[in-house]
Scaffold this active site. Structure first.
Site, PDB file in Angstrom:
ATOM      1  N   CYS A  64      51.118  23.740  42.802  1.00  0.00           N
ATOM      2  CA  CYS A  64      51.516  22.754  43.612  1.00  0.00           C
ATOM      3  C   CYS A  64      50.779  21.289  43.420  1.00  0.00           C
ATOM      4  O   CYS A  64      50.478  21.389  41.966  1.00  0.00           O
ATOM      5  CB  CYS A  64      51.259  22.866  45.300  1.00  0.00           C
ATOM      6  N   GLU A  65      50.716  20.803  43.846  1.00  0.00           N
ATOM      7  CA  GLU A  65      50.423  19.159  43.308  1.00  0.00           C
ATOM      8  C   GLU A  65      49.089  19.548  43.827  1.00  0.00           C
ATOM      9  O   GLU A  65      48.552  18.378  42.292  1.00  0.00           O
ATOM     10  CB  GLU A  65      50.730  17.958  44.645  1.00  0.00           C
TER      11      GLU A  65
END
Length: 119
Positions: A75-76
């Site tokens: 993800c981020e």
């Protein structure tokens, strides 16, 4: 309810957190990289070769993932992907969490494809 209790006690599956360099090596060996961010986030930037499967859709679409290959979730920053990797581990996958997400990947000097969204 029992699943929530197990998570609170840390009794759920232990999913290894791997560095961007370790992830890159696993990808060379045939692992699959799943990006669990939203489609909008992927339009802004993505790791080349990653497959988009938003965390919100994972419970409905996990069966489409290959069981015979390691799955690296990304993800981020590594938080949502930890949830995704734990979910997949519970389903019997060899799952890993990319520590630090795409931010760490980029900081390690690895390739990131930037999107063309106008601001």
């Amino acid at each position: 309810m029992w699943d929530s209790f197990k998570k609170l006690l840390g009794l759920g599956p232990k999913v290894p957190r791997i560095s961007p360099k370790e992830a890159q090596e696993k990808l060379r060996q045939g692992a699959v990289l799943i990006d669990v961010r939203t489609p909008l986030e992927r339009k802004l930037s993505k790791i080349p070769g990653s497959q988009g499967l938003p965390l919100a859709e994972l419970a409905k679409r996990w069966e489409s993932l290959p069981k015979d290959k390691p799955i690296i979730c990304q993800c981020e920053s590594g938080s949502r992907s930890q949830q995704a990797a734990e979910f997949l581990a519970e389903k019997g996958f060899e799952a890993y969490n990319l520590a630090g997400g795409i931010s760490a990947w980029q900081a390690a000097g690895l390739p990131v494809k930037k999107g063309d969204i106008k601001r």
